[in-house]
Structures are given as C-alpha cells and as structure tokens.
Design a protein around this motif. Structure first.
Motif, PDB file in Angstrom:
ATOM      1  N   ASP A 155       0.829  -1.206   0.000  1.00 37.37           N
ATOM      2  CA  ASP A 155       0.000   0.000   0.000  1.00 37.37           C
ATOM      3  C   ASP A 155       0.864   1.257   0.000  1.00 37.37           C
ATOM      4  N   VAL A 156       1.961   1.219   0.741  1.00 35.57           N
ATOM      5  CA  VAL A 156       2.884   2.358   0.754  1.00 35.57           C
ATOM      6  C   VAL A 156       3.551   2.525  -0.611  1.00 35.57           C
ATOM      7  N   LEU A 157       3.926   1.418  -1.233  1.00 37.86           N
ATOM      8  CA  LEU A 157       4.561   1.487  -2.549  1.00 37.86           C
ATOM      9  C   LEU A 157       3.611   2.076  -3.587  1.00 37.86           C
ATOM     10  N   THR A 158       2.333   1.725  -3.513  1.00 36.05           N
ATOM     11  CA  THR A 158       1.351   2.286  -4.437  1.00 36.05           C
ATOM     12  C   THR A 158       1.277   3.800  -4.294  1.00 36.05           C
ATOM     13  N   TRP A 159       1.279   4.264  -3.059  1.00 35.92           N
ATOM     14  CA  TRP A 159       1.252   5.715  -2.813  1.00 35.92           C
ATOM     15  C   TRP A 159       2.524   6.391  -3.310  1.00 35.92           C
ATOM     16  N   PRO A 182      18.789  -2.565   5.695  1.00 39.76           N
ATOM     17  CA  PRO A 182      18.131  -1.260   5.584  1.00 39.76           C
ATOM     18  C   PRO A 182      17.226  -1.149   4.367  1.00 39.76           C
ATOM     19  N   VAL A 183      17.420  -2.005   3.368  1.00 37.81           N
ATOM     20  CA  VAL A 183      16.652  -1.934   2.125  1.00 37.81           C
ATOM     21  C   VAL A 183      15.625  -3.054   2.117  1.00 37.81           C
ATOM     22  N   PHE A 184      14.388  -2.702   1.774  1.00 34.79           N
ATOM     23  CA  PHE A 184      13.318  -3.696   1.749  1.00 34.79           C
ATOM     24  C   PHE A 184      13.435  -4.578   0.510  1.00 34.79           C
ATOM     25  N   GLU A 185      12.979  -5.820   0.667  1.00 39.75           N
ATOM     26  CA  GLU A 185      13.011  -6.791  -0.412  1.00 39.75           C
ATOM     27  C   GLU A 185      11.598  -7.000  -0.953  1.00 39.75           C
ATOM     28  N   ALA A 186      11.505  -7.722  -2.071  1.00 37.36           N
ATOM     29  CA  ALA A 186      10.206  -7.939  -2.711  1.00 37.36           C
ATOM     30  C   ALA A 186       9.251  -8.692  -1.785  1.00 37.36           C
ATOM     31  N   ALA A 187       9.777  -9.623  -1.000  1.00 36.93           N
ATOM     32  CA  ALA A 187       8.913 -10.407  -0.105  1.00 36.93           C
ATOM     33  C   ALA A 187       8.313  -9.551   0.996  1.00 36.93           C
ATOM     34  N   ASP A 188       8.911  -8.399   1.293  1.00 36.41           N
ATOM     35  CA  ASP A 188       8.391  -7.540   2.356  1.00 36.41           C
ATOM     36  C   ASP A 188       7.103  -6.832   1.964  1.00 36.41           C
ATOM     37  N   ALA A 189       6.770  -6.809   0.680  1.00 31.49           N
ATOM     38  CA  ALA A 189       5.584  -6.078   0.225  1.00 31.49           C
ATOM     39  C   ALA A 189       4.304  -6.644   0.828  1.00 31.49           C
ATOM     40  N   ARG A 190       4.281  -7.931   1.138  1.00 29.14           N
ATOM     41  CA  ARG A 190       3.071  -8.561   1.683  1.00 29.14           C
ATOM     42  C   ARG A 190       2.959  -8.396   3.196  1.00 29.14           C
ATOM     43  N   ARG A 191       4.009  -7.942   3.851  1.00 30.43           N
ATOM     44  CA  ARG A 191       3.998  -7.842   5.312  1.00 30.43           C
ATOM     45  C   ARG A 191       3.390  -6.513   5.756  1.00 30.43           C
ATOM     46  N   SER A 192       2.859  -6.516   6.954  1.00 30.67           N
ATOM     47  CA  SER A 192       2.235  -5.303   7.476  1.00 30.67           C
ATOM     48  C   SER A 192       3.309  -4.315   7.923  1.00 30.67           C
ATOM     49  N   LEU A 193       2.900  -3.053   8.036  1.00 32.63           N
ATOM     50  CA  LEU A 193       3.840  -2.021   8.459  1.00 32.63           C
ATOM     51  C   LEU A 193       4.309  -2.254   9.889  1.00 32.63           C
ATOM     52  N   GLN A 194       3.411  -2.756  10.725  1.00 32.71           N
ATOM     53  CA  GLN A 194       3.794  -3.039  12.108  1.00 32.71           C
ATOM     54  C   GLN A 194       4.809  -4.169  12.167  1.00 32.71           C
TER      55      GLN A 194
END
Length: 277
Positions: A155-159, A182-194
């Motif tokens: 959702d953040v990436l879409t924004w 420090p850098v997010f990976e593709a698998a992190d996109a499905r995880r919640s912000l919390q």
C-alpha cells in the motif's frame, strides 16, 4: 456542492460556457481524491496571486497531486520540465475576470468524502487508533501520509509510485535498527507495516531503481598499478640512502667490515701463557 460554489459556477457558465465545462471536469478529477486535499487550496492561492499581481513575471511552479493536471490545464497552466505547473495563459482583463471566478469557486469548494486514488486505500483520519505516519524523502522533496499499522508495504509502494512518479523504486528505512537490512526486499511487500517495524512512524528514502542499480565506473588498473621498474628503483633508492653518510645514512657495508678488521689487527694481543712474576 455548496450553494455558493454552485452560484459561482453559474456565473462562470454565463460568461464562458466552455471554460466552465472544462473547469467542472477538472474539479471532478480531484474531488474527494485522497492526497489531493491541499491541491485545491494551492491552486486557489496561486490564481488569487495572479489576479492581484498580473505584472509579476515569475511564480514558483506548483507541485500538486497527479489528478489535478486536467484542472490546471483548464486554468491555463502548463507542465514544466521539472514536473511542476506554471501559468502559461494570457493576462487580459477578460481572462483575469475568469480566473478570479475560478479562484472564488475553489475557495468555496467543499470536497466530497475521500475516495481512493489508483487503488490506494483511503487515508486514516487524524487521531485514528492504530495509525502510523510515513515520511518519504527523495532528494529535497518530502511527502507525508498516514496508514493503518495493518496496511501492507505494498500500500505504501502504491502511494509512493503516484506521489513521486517513479514506477520502479527502491525503498530504504532510514531509521532501521538492523544495519544489515536497511533496504526492503520484494517479499516484504506482503507484510504489514507493524511487522516491518514501521509503526508508529517511519522515515523512508525513495530511490529510482534504474539509477541506484547503475554500475559505478571502475578505475583503470593499468593507470594506477606501478611498473616493476618503478618498484625496483624505489627499493634501491631506499638502501642507497641508508648507506650514504652524506645523506644521514649508515656507512657502506664494505667500509664497515674493513674498519672492523683493522681494529682487530691493531689491538694488543694477550699472551696465551701469562709471564712469570
């Protein structure tokens, strides 16, 4: 739609029906769109300045949400090479009168309930429980938005793709406690912000992946590697300097050995058998 806003549109339609129709279509693009709340106020303020100070030559380009492009075009704005919008229309009295009506309409505009833009979820209200504020930085530009802690990184990436107009981006958590990730990976996109530690707030650095993955230019090894002859000269010169007394060094090896032999030969020898008393 407020009565004041409708009355201003009616006056605008009586003066120029085509301009009123384009203005109405542009307003429909931003009405209730999440993230465009400030665009209407910014455009109204700029129109008010143009009407009151028509002789002013330069105005800083407006930077608003992408959905406001049609509204700005209807008002005579053109997109600049830097991505902003500057007024490019004429400043005749008749045109300034239309811009004054448009500014008054924008000031009287009451937006509809917020709706999502390009599949983006609606922004939580201020003070809502379980929200996190995401601060995104790219160069000198800073964007802020609220999300629910249960929202995903997708959702953040879409924004961010819509806010910075970057289709393929890299995201770095500036406040990451683990320096190894420090850098997010593709698998992190499905995880919640919390779950990602981006709650109750975070600061993210946005980079264009096409630029961040560009290989840096490697230095020319042939130009930086010394020649074998230069290495030999440097070593030989170091020993020459060490053996040269005039340069503060030690005597040559042969001279030192010869002096030692002379001292040994000239020294008085002790008899093997002591002389009788």
């Amino acid at each position: 739609m407020s009565k004041k806003y409708a009355a201003i549109l009616a006056t605008l339609r009586s003066l120029n029906s085509r301009a009123e129709a384009e203005f109405r279509r542009g307003m429909a693009e931003v009405d209730g769109v999440d993230g465009c709340e400030g665009a209407v106020a910014q455009i109204a303020e700029r129109l008010r300045g143009i009407v009151e100070m028509p002789a002013r030559g330069y105005w800083p380009p407006l930077r608003v949400c992408p959905e406001a492009r049609r509204l700005l075009a209807a008002l005579g704005f053109a997109e600049t090479p830097g991505g902003g919008f500057s007024y490019a229309g004429d400043k005749r009295p008749a045109t300034l009168a239309l811009l004054d009506l448009a500014a008054r309409a924008l000031e009287a505009f009451v937006p509809s309930p917020r709706r999502a833009s390009d599949g983006l979820k609606a922004e939580p209200d201020v003070g809502s429980a379980g929200t996190t504020t995401v601060v995104a930085v790219r160069g000198r530009r800073v964007e802020r938005r609220r999300f629910f802690s249960s929202d995903s990184l997708a959702d953040v990436l879409t924004w961010l793709r819509a806010a910075f107009d970057v289709a393929d981006l890299d995201l770095k958590d500036v406040q990451a406690t683990d320096p190894r990730r420090p850098v997010f990976e593709a698998a992190d996109a499905r995880r919640s912000l919390q779950a990602l530690g981006l709650w109750p707030g975070c600061e993210l650095q946005v980079e264009d992946r096409r630029q961040s993955t560009a290989k840096p230019r490697q230095p020319d090894r042939a130009a930086t590697k010394p020649k074998p002859s230069d290495v030999f000269k440097a070593i030989a010169g170091r020993f020459d300097a060490a053996d040269d007394p005039s340069r503060g060094g030690r005597p040559a090896l042969k001279s030192r050995d010869a002096a030692a032999r002379r001292a040994s030969r000239d020294a008085p020898r002790r008899p093997l058998v002591p002389a009788p008393a």
